[in-house]
Design a protein around this motif. Structure first.
Motif, short mmCIF file in Angstrom:
data_model
loop_
_atom_site.label_atom_id
_atom_site.label_comp_id
_atom_site.label_asym_id
_atom_site.label_seq_id
_atom_site.Cartn_x
_atom_site.Cartn_y
_atom_site.Cartn_z
N ILE A 99 -5.00 4.95 10.25
CA ILE A 99 -5.50 3.65 10.69
C ILE A 99 -6.81 3.31 9.98
O ILE A 99 -7.71 4.15 9.87
CB ILE A 99 -5.75 3.65 12.22
N THR A 100 -6.90 2.08 9.50
CA THR A 100 -8.13 1.62 8.86
C THR A 100 -9.12 1.14 9.92
O THR A 100 -8.78 0.33 10.77
CB THR A 100 -7.83 0.47 7.88
N LYS A 101 -10.32 1.67 9.84
CA LYS A 101 -11.37 1.33 10.82
C LYS A 101 -11.69 -0.17 10.78
O LYS A 101 -11.85 -0.76 9.71
CB LYS A 101 -12.63 2.14 10.53
N GLY A 102 -11.77 -0.77 11.96
CA GLY A 102 -12.14 -2.18 12.05
C GLY A 102 -11.03 -3.15 11.70
O GLY A 102 -11.28 -4.36 11.62
N SER A 103 -9.81 -2.67 11.53
CA SER A 103 -8.70 -3.54 11.15
C SER A 103 -7.89 -3.92 12.39
O SER A 103 -8.05 -3.36 13.47
CB SER A 103 -7.78 -2.83 10.15
N ILE A 104 -6.98 -4.88 12.21
CA ILE A 104 -6.12 -5.26 13.33
C ILE A 104 -5.13 -4.15 13.65
O ILE A 104 -4.49 -4.17 14.71
CB ILE A 104 -5.39 -6.60 13.08
N LEU A 117 4.51 -11.44 8.07
CA LEU A 117 4.86 -10.39 7.11
C LEU A 117 3.68 -10.05 6.21
O LEU A 117 3.37 -8.87 5.99
CB LEU A 117 6.05 -10.86 6.26
N LEU A 118 3.00 -11.08 5.72
CA LEU A 118 1.87 -10.84 4.83
C LEU A 118 0.72 -10.15 5.55
O LEU A 118 0.05 -9.27 4.99
CB LEU A 118 1.39 -12.18 4.23
N ALA A 119 0.49 -10.49 6.81
CA ALA A 119 -0.55 -9.82 7.58
C ALA A 119 -0.25 -8.33 7.72
O ALA A 119 -1.14 -7.48 7.65
CB ALA A 119 -0.69 -10.46 8.96
N ARG A 120 1.03 -7.99 7.91
CA ARG A 120 1.41 -6.57 8.00
C ARG A 120 1.26 -5.89 6.66
O ARG A 120 0.86 -4.73 6.58
CB ARG A 120 2.84 -6.44 8.52
N GLU A 121 1.58 -6.60 5.58
CA GLU A 121 1.44 -6.02 4.24
C GLU A 121 -0.01 -5.73 3.90
O GLU A 121 -0.32 -4.70 3.27
CB GLU A 121 2.05 -6.97 3.20
N VAL A 122 -0.92 -6.61 4.29
CA VAL A 122 -2.34 -6.40 4.03
C VAL A 122 -2.83 -5.13 4.72
O VAL A 122 -3.67 -4.40 4.19
CB VAL A 122 -3.17 -7.62 4.49
N CYS A 123 -2.30 -4.86 5.93
CA CYS A 123 -2.66 -3.63 6.63
C CYS A 123 -2.08 -2.40 5.95
O CYS A 123 -2.61 -1.30 6.11
CB CYS A 123 -2.16 -3.69 8.07
N SER A 124 -1.01 -2.58 5.18
CA SER A 124 -0.36 -1.45 4.53
C SER A 124 -1.05 -1.08 3.22
O SER A 124 -1.52 0.03 3.04
CB SER A 124 1.12 -1.76 4.28
N SER A 125 -1.10 -2.04 2.28
CA SER A 125 -1.72 -1.77 0.98
C SER A 125 -1.92 -3.06 0.21
O SER A 125 -1.16 -4.01 0.39
CB SER A 125 -0.85 -0.81 0.16
N PRO A 126 -2.94 -3.11 -0.66
CA PRO A 126 -3.09 -4.29 -1.54
C PRO A 126 -1.85 -4.51 -2.40
O PRO A 126 -1.47 -5.65 -2.69
CB PRO A 126 -4.31 -3.94 -2.38
N GLN A 127 -1.21 -3.41 -2.82
CA GLN A 127 -0.03 -3.52 -3.69
C GLN A 127 1.10 -4.28 -2.98
O GLN A 127 1.82 -5.05 -3.61
CB GLN A 127 0.45 -2.13 -4.10
N ALA A 128 1.26 -4.04 -1.68
CA ALA A 128 2.30 -4.75 -0.93
C ALA A 128 1.95 -6.22 -0.74
O ALA A 128 2.83 -7.08 -0.70
CB ALA A 128 2.52 -4.08 0.43
N ARG A 151 -10.67 -8.53 4.59
CA ARG A 151 -11.25 -9.54 5.49
C ARG A 151 -10.95 -10.96 5.02
O ARG A 151 -10.61 -11.84 5.81
CB ARG A 151 -12.76 -9.33 5.61
N SER A 152 -11.08 -11.19 3.71
CA SER A 152 -10.85 -12.54 3.17
C SER A 152 -9.39 -12.97 3.35
O SER A 152 -9.11 -14.11 3.71
CB SER A 152 -11.21 -12.58 1.68
N THR A 153 -8.47 -12.03 3.12
CA THR A 153 -7.05 -12.35 3.27
C THR A 153 -6.71 -12.65 4.72
O THR A 153 -6.02 -13.62 5.03
CB THR A 153 -6.18 -11.19 2.75
N LEU A 154 -7.21 -11.81 5.61
CA LEU A 154 -6.90 -12.01 7.03
C LEU A 154 -7.50 -13.32 7.55
O LEU A 154 -6.84 -14.05 8.31
CB LEU A 154 -7.44 -10.83 7.85
#
Length: 563
Positions: free
Chosen positions: A475-480, A310-321, A285-288
């Motif tokens: 899919i992560t619940k409540g995510s974009i 790109l970063l928004a897509r990475e946040v949806c993928s994993s913290p590591q990305a 949430r903080s990153t988005l």
């Protein structure tokens, strides 16, 4: 095969191989010479004998033989999407090489398809093509290049100075306008044989069809003035259809799916929704929120927002990305000190997230089955993390990505085929490789570009697949990601429908889907987000409908499926 020319014709061969086609008469004389050189006959295909692992469907073999025997190596391959135009073109290339009728071949494709063609020609057809990326001499015999790269100077002059035995152009509908650099460039190439690949040889105007055919066989449809007078009622309605159809069938091969009686297995899709842990949810949430603030500021000022997307897509993928990109972006000079500080804090928080809801659910999913599985992710860092987690849990998995050499890619696919149950693939796995021996794939993250979705599914859902294809979306619940899934699945039905050439469909409609999705997901919230996604989906669906109508029109024009 009966020879239809007299012995006196043989003398034209040497003098006409590289004849400049200054007139239709000169072109026809050159074609006569080329026909003479193939009189030994194409009664059997040497390419299939040299490649026992390649099996052509009846419609593909018929197309290849027709191009070789009747069309003298100059043809539009206009099969409907998914019926194997690339393999048809590849077998024709291989046949000419094996018969020493061609030595130098140039393949021109869109930039996004260069790797796919390279993999197909190398892996399946055993032809050592080189990708033209600036490090290869244009004097090499077998080259794959993007059309946009080749047509620009200094490359243009160097390419036009070469003499090619065969030129192949994919997505040849981009040659529909004879006033463009694309058309003029291809027309100026010194070439004996020419293959143009497109499922939509006419889109808006019959003149487009005329322009494409003129590249192949000048004079086939006479001058444009004569063509228009004899065959055009209005720009989308032909007259004298029987005569026009007969002329087109001399240079164009078209097969649709109904004709072949080939049916792809069904696609089924299942959504797996996961919950986030407290620390993971806080990081997400903080990153988005931070990205949305920066995105709105930069977008309003006309600045580059692609790194933020790109970063928004990475946040949806994993913290590591996401962490590596957060740290890199925090050094960007275009950001304010406050923005840089916020990004650094987010990177520190992201390093503390060691387990995610997706990882927990993935391990449960893998434990529930013994069938082969492809896990797709867009990001290398996510792939590395998934490989470590699966290995630690005792599961065998191999990773496929664009950084591997051709030999390494071959080895990975062979291991997946023989013994390893899991393949973790980045987007490069959606290019070139046919993986019909697997029928289950899991999208660990979702591309925002519909074309990427279809490429992933197309690796397993294609001719040769004998089982129904099962697609799982994590899919992560409540995510974009839920909004992305809503667009791709509910509105566009990309996971269950075969929609054809997604890139062609969308680009022809002038829609930049990925940028519009980013504007919606990072620039709006709540009901506005849903409304904007619905509006975008309606635009894309209309382009799908238009594409379907074009396919029907092409079938009618060429008499495909008619009695």
């Amino acid at each position: 095969m009966q020879t239809i020319f007299s012995s006196s014709d043989a003398g034209v061969l040497a003098s006409l191989v590289w004849e400049e086609f200054s007139s239709p008469a000169a072109f026809r004389l050159n074609q006569k010479a080329n026909h003479l050189s193939t009189q030994a006959g194409f009664d059997r295909l040497l390419a299939l004998e040299a490649l026992p692992e390649i099996t052509l469907y009846p419609h593909q073999q018929e197309t290849v033989l027709k191009v070789l025997k009747e069309m003298c190596g100059r043809a539009v391959l206009a099969d409907e999407v998914g019926l194997g135009k690339t393999i048809e073109a590849g077998v024709i290339m291989k046949e000419y090489l094996l018969r020493s009728l061609a030595k130098r071949i140039l393949v021109l494709v869109p930039a996004s398809l260069v790797t796919q063609w390279y993999e197909e020609l190398h892996t399946n057809l055993k032809m050592p093509f080189l990708i033209q990326d600036g490090s290869v001499s244009w004097k090499e015999d077998l080259i794959i290049s993007s059309l946009d790269y080749a047509k620009r100077e200094p490359h243009r002059s160097r390419v036009l100075a070469q003499k090619y035995d065969l030129v192949v152009v994919d997505e040849a509908h981009k040659l529909k306008n004879n006033t463009t650099q694309n058309w003029k460039f291809v027309n100026s190439l010194q070439k004996k044989f020419l293959l143009l690949l497109t499922a939509t040889p006419v889109q808006n105007d019959l003149k487009e069809l005329y322009n494409i055919i003129t590249l192949l066989k000048p004079g086939q449809l006479k001058t444009y003035r004569e063509f228009k007078r004899e065959f055009v009622q209005d720009k989308r309605t032909p007259r004298n259809l029987d005569k026009l159809r007969a002329l087109l069938q001399e240079v164009m091969v078209r097969t649709n799916r109904k004709e072949t009686m080939l049916k792809l297995p069904k696609r089924s899709v299942e959504t797996i929704v996961v919950d986030q842990g407290d620390l993971e949810a806080r990081f997400y949430r903080s990153t988005l929120d931070c990205l949305r603030r920066i995105y709105r500021r930069k977008d309003s000022q006309g600045e580059n927002v692609l790194p933020l997307v790109l970063l928004a897509r990475e946040v949806c993928s994993s913290p590591q990305a996401a962490v590596a990109s957060l740290e890199k972006m925090a050094r960007n000079k275009s950001l304010t000190p406050e923005e840089k500080g916020a990004l650094k804090q987010l990177a520190q928080l992201g390093r503390k997230v060691h387990e995610t809801g997706k990882i927990r659910r993935l391990l449960q999913f893998v434990a529930s089955t013994e069938e082969k599985l492809i896990i797709f992710t867009e990001f290398r860092q996510t792939q590395i993390h998934l490989a470590k987690v699966l290995k630690a849990a005792g599961y065998q998995a191999v990773a496929f990505h664009g950084g591997l050499t051709l030999a390494q890619k071959d080895r990975v696919i062979a291991e997946f085929f023989r013994e390893v149950p899991i393949l973790i693939s980045t987007e490069s796995g959606g290019e070139g490789r046919n993986l019909q021996f697997c029928h289950r794939l899991l999208n660990y993250d979702l591309p925002w570009n519909p074309m990427r979705v279809e490429q992933r599914i197309g690796r397993v859902h294609r001719l040769g697949q004998r089982q129904n294809v099962q697609i799982y979306n994590l899919i992560t619940k409540g995510s974009i990601e839920e909004y992305v899934l809503y667009l791709l699945q509910e509105k566009l039905r990309l996971f269950t429908d075969v929609v054809g050439e997604v890139e062609t469909i969308i680009s022809s409609a002038g829609i930049s889907v990925e940028k519009q999705v980013a504007d919606i997901l990072l620039g709006t919230s709540g009901e506005k987000t849903l409304g904007a996604l619905n509006k975008l989906a309606n635009e894309v669906r209309e382009s799908f409908c238009t594409y379907s109508r074009l396919q029907e029109f092409t079938d009618e024009l060429l008499g495909v499926g008619s009695l």
